[in-house]
Motif scaffolding. Sequence first.
Motif, PDB file in Angstrom:
ATOM      1  N   TYR A 808       0.789  -1.226   0.000  1.00  0.00           N
ATOM      2  CA  TYR A 808       0.000   0.000   0.000  1.00  0.00           C
ATOM      3  C   TYR A 808       0.825   1.283   0.000  1.00  0.00           C
ATOM      4  O   TYR A 808       0.448   2.262  -0.644  1.00  0.00           O
ATOM      5  N   ASP A 809       1.899   1.331   0.753  1.00  0.00           N
ATOM      6  CA  ASP A 809       2.644   2.573   0.906  1.00  0.00           C
ATOM      7  C   ASP A 809       3.810   2.619  -0.072  1.00  0.00           C
ATOM      8  O   ASP A 809       4.664   1.720  -0.076  1.00  0.00           O
ATOM      9  N   PRO A 810       3.887   3.661  -0.897  1.00  0.00           N
ATOM     10  CA  PRO A 810       5.039   3.781  -1.802  1.00  0.00           C
ATOM     11  C   PRO A 810       6.328   3.897  -0.996  1.00  0.00           C
ATOM     12  O   PRO A 810       6.450   4.731  -0.100  1.00  0.00           O
ATOM     13  N   GLN A 811       7.293   3.033  -1.313  1.00  0.00           N
ATOM     14  CA  GLN A 811       8.563   3.034  -0.602  1.00  0.00           C
ATOM     15  C   GLN A 811       9.697   2.911  -1.626  1.00  0.00           C
ATOM     16  O   GLN A 811       9.502   2.581  -2.804  1.00  0.00           O
ATOM     17  N   GLY A 812      10.927   3.140  -1.152  1.00  0.00           N
ATOM     18  CA  GLY A 812      12.104   2.949  -1.994  1.00  0.00           C
ATOM     19  C   GLY A 812      12.062   3.801  -3.246  1.00  0.00           C
ATOM     20  O   GLY A 812      11.784   4.998  -3.203  1.00  0.00           O
ATOM     21  N   GLY A 813      12.330   3.161  -4.383  1.00  0.00           N
ATOM     22  CA  GLY A 813      12.319   3.868  -5.645  1.00  0.00           C
ATOM     23  C   GLY A 813      12.890   2.987  -6.756  1.00  0.00           C
ATOM     24  O   GLY A 813      13.417   1.885  -6.515  1.00  0.00           O
ATOM     25  N   ILE A 814      12.791   3.482  -7.988  1.00  0.00           N
ATOM     26  CA  ILE A 814      13.343   2.749  -9.119  1.00  0.00           C
ATOM     27  C   ILE A 814      14.855   2.617  -8.911  1.00  0.00           C
ATOM     28  O   ILE A 814      15.559   3.598  -8.657  1.00  0.00           O
ATOM     29  N   GLY A 815      15.329   1.389  -8.975  1.00  0.00           N
ATOM     30  CA  GLY A 815      16.756   1.154  -8.780  1.00  0.00           C
ATOM     31  C   GLY A 815      17.171   1.034  -7.335  1.00  0.00           C
ATOM     32  O   GLY A 815      18.357   0.851  -7.054  1.00  0.00           O
ATOM     33  N   VAL A 816      16.231   1.121  -6.410  1.00  0.00           N
ATOM     34  CA  VAL A 816      16.554   1.000  -4.987  1.00  0.00           C
ATOM     35  C   VAL A 816      16.296  -0.444  -4.573  1.00  0.00           C
ATOM     36  O   VAL A 816      15.154  -0.909  -4.573  1.00  0.00           O
ATOM     37  N   ALA A 817      17.371  -1.176  -4.231  1.00  0.00           N
ATOM     38  CA  ALA A 817      17.250  -2.589  -3.888  1.00  0.00           C
ATOM     39  C   ALA A 817      16.522  -2.751  -2.557  1.00  0.00           C
ATOM     40  O   ALA A 817      16.711  -1.972  -1.626  1.00  0.00           O
ATOM     41  N   GLY A 818      15.689  -3.806  -2.491  1.00  0.00           N
ATOM     42  CA  GLY A 818      14.975  -4.120  -1.265  1.00  0.00           C
ATOM     43  C   GLY A 818      15.214  -5.553  -0.867  1.00  0.00           C
ATOM     44  O   GLY A 818      15.356  -6.448  -1.710  1.00  0.00           O
ATOM     45  N   ALA A 819      15.296  -5.824   0.445  1.00  0.00           N
ATOM     46  CA  ALA A 819      15.523  -7.175   0.944  1.00  0.00           C
ATOM     47  C   ALA A 819      14.209  -7.943   0.961  1.00  0.00           C
ATOM     48  O   ALA A 819      13.183  -7.432   1.410  1.00  0.00           O
ATOM     49  N   PHE A 820      14.251  -9.204   0.486  1.00  0.00           N
ATOM     50  CA  PHE A 820      13.082 -10.081   0.453  1.00  0.00           C
ATOM     51  C   PHE A 820      13.453 -11.407   1.092  1.00  0.00           C
ATOM     52  O   PHE A 820      14.635 -11.810   1.110  1.00  0.00           O
TER      53      PHE A 820
END
Length: 982
Positions: A808-820
């Motif tokens: 729901y909440d926009p986070q990070g950004g294009i090219g911003v790596a996120g941990a999964f």
Amino acid sequence: MTLMPDKNPLRTGGRTLLAATLSMMVAAGTVVATAAPAAAYDVRYETNTSWGWTDSKTPDKNNLNRPGDLPVGTWKDAKGHPHTSRAYLTFDISRYRGADITSAVLDVKETAGADCTTRPKVELWRTGPYTAKSSWRKPPADLALVDTRQLTDQYVCPAPRVEFDAAEGLRQALAEGRSTLTLSLRLPADLEQDPTLARKYATRAGISIDFNFRPGVPTDLQTTNGTACTTAQPYQVVRSASLSGVVHDRDLNATGGRDQLTVSFAAWPVDQPDARIERTDTAWDGDRAAGRFDQIYPQPFEHDRTYAWQMRAADSRATGDWSPTCYFRTDFRGPDKPPTVTSTAFPDDREFHPGVPGDFTFAANGAADVATYGYSLNYGGEKTVAAAGAGGSATVTLTPRPGINTLRVWSLDAVGNRSATTDYDFLARDVSPIVNGRLDEIGVPATFQVRSQLDGVVRYRYRLDGDPERTVDAAADGTATFTVTATRGGNRTLSVTGVTAAGVEVTSTRQFSLPTEPKISATVYEEYTTGGGQGVPGVFTFTPRLPDTVSYRYRFGDQEATVQAGAAGTASVTWTPTEAGWVNLAVWSVSRDGTESEPATWFFGVRDLLPGISSDLYRPDTWAGGPGQAGEFRLSSEVPEMVAYRYRFDGGAEQSVDADANGYATVGWTPEQGGTHTLTVRGVTTDGTVSAERTYTFLVDDAPLVSSEQYPKDTNSGLPGVAGVFTVTPQRPGMVKYHYTFWGEETKTVDAAADGAAAITWTPETSGWRQLTVIGETADGTTTQPREYTFTVREPKPTIVSYLYNEYDPQGGIGVAGAFRFDSELPDTTAFVYRLNGGPEQTVAVTDGTAAELTITPDRGFRNTLTVRARSASGELSPEASYSFVVSTAPAINSTTYPYGEPGGGVGVPGVFTFTPGLPDVESYVYQFDNGPEVTVPAGADGSASVTLTPTEARWYPISVFAIDKAGNRSNYAYHWFVVQG
């Protein structure tokens, strides 16, 4: 009464809009209930009491309260003959006499219009009453044109509501003292003959009247509490001014609500009117309001000065008239000298004097304004005595206590001002009679010896409270002897008064508590001890304390009975217990006149002659254990000679076990089946006597056993669509069927095999926690306890968790790596196959059991979708799991002069703010500075833009900005806060 609107909401403001809202609620059938009476919001809807109309075609005809609509203007009948008419509506306005009218809106319903394309002006006139004698030829007298209304094309035709301002007409009628108001609807004279302008109106109409009664003049004015104020000389003299009066207001609405009034009090010195002091209070109609001048510090009134005062009340709309003026004079100072105290019986000589009644004289000590004396002896209650004239003395007679006494005396002037206090200390010797003796029982004579401490006592009067007084002469040495017999119990007071030949009296009192409950004695069962046993009788004897006892009411535990008393008032009962344990015996004696004593109690224990049996596991009230689970049973006895126990389980062969030195023994037993079981025990004493048997019934859990290879208990196993077999094994014989329920599903039944076992096959449709409940049933319908079997069905799809990106909440950004993190409940998972936004498949090996952790870099803004499948060692893929998340497209905002969240720059110092894109192909930015208007700036070739902003104050400032790309898509908002140094 019905609340309706004052005016059309298009024509009026707040208060009438509220009234209109109420009108619509009433029209819609809405009922509004209030928990308590509200304030008197005075908008009332008055409906007309009568109606009528005139007709030029039948000029002598009266149309009072005739059914049908009211015609206005020129209309044609069925034969085409023209009629010219005027309508009249009469209202009862008697309740509004004396009220201030804020507004009055007449609303009528238009029922027909000859031509809806033309809206004529309609006039509202105030006229004389329309009566049974009114007609076209003799119409009500026209008194005044009140209002004119012409509807616009915005209104439907016919209009369901047409409003006229009738306030001035209502005010004129009330000013003339009228009790009714008649209003006439008509067309202007120059339009009245045009048949295309004719209208008809409903006979039922109403006026929304917004009114208010001016608060009345306060009454019952008091300068001091309870005393009417003075309006003429001689003025009231007061030592404390507590100004008050009763306020009045006629406003009262339908729910009982009243206006809260603001009450003003004004007081001033008569010789200095400009030194006026005002105070306010709040009150309701009929309440007494108070000025509370006595709460002002310092005191606003001066000693020995004359003041005037008035009060008035106001509601939220109007202020009432001032009350008549009241006057008072102040006197705040008491007598300037404390009084003197003298006594010949008790002089202040530090000597003891006989403690008999003595006179004390109070004198004014030269203070001429003394009117009364106040006094208290030994800090008891305060009393007063009047002086013998202004500045005179007074004498009181007081009886001191033995020892030190303090008499406090002060004088008061005519208005109650006190002088300083005089403390008069004196000594008194105890001269009351000394009474020896005791009173212990009802009806038993008690002898008392009395001797005097006062010389000259010649006789004594004595009495028990409530009994006749008696007299005994004293011997020459002042002693006497008398006998008292109490006829009733309870707390009794013996009073003995010695009397001298001169009539001086001194009194002593003694307190006694006489019990009324009977006495109890017993054989076998002594109080507070254990004896006897089941079947062993005991004799209980009751002896009265109350005179003339004829019977006893007694109760062993909760079993009540009555026994008649013998000639001596005693009675005996024989009681044989059937159970062991502690028993409470309560006994009441009953006299011939019906008087019942207080209860006597006798608490004793009945020895248990049967063995005691207990078990921690197998109990009479709890299903526990089960077949094959050994239980331990403890045997005991209250009989001291117990040496052995004979026992049998479920009626089987009797066995024996020796008791230890304390009479205890333990036996073990393992049940072979569930259900109800018994243990029967007899005790054996030293002499070989065998007691009666006691049977202990206990419960062995008979819930069937459940097992499953596919879905073991309390484990995470299986999969949706994978069948499981649940084997049911009986815990008691005779099982013919089993009722079973999987949580959330309906109950089903399966027949048992010859050995009592059964198998249940079940296939889960979804993953998650499950509970299987199974109940067995025998051929005669007996059911077992339920068995609850819990397990969890594995989820075949992997779970996906992100530590940065969510749905729901926009986070990070294009090219911003996120941990999964990918996690699988499938035990043979070795890797996960995933793809982002439908892109190429990628694989990651497990790193933590059947889980893997990795980073994923979004390649687009807004909504992204990640799909994942688990892969086993054999290469099989699980069903696909999907994870949707939102990637922020907000631009970045940077400023070297005014960095985010920090102080910088200064007032009037410009700062450059650079916007860099969070999505591709940005064409422009829209920003707001300090919540001002939105400003658009174009983006450069690299997609960025810069603006220069100059703050004008030293404080926090916000900036918000979003980007727009070439396709017209708007990015998420970015925010930048900074502080201007100052």
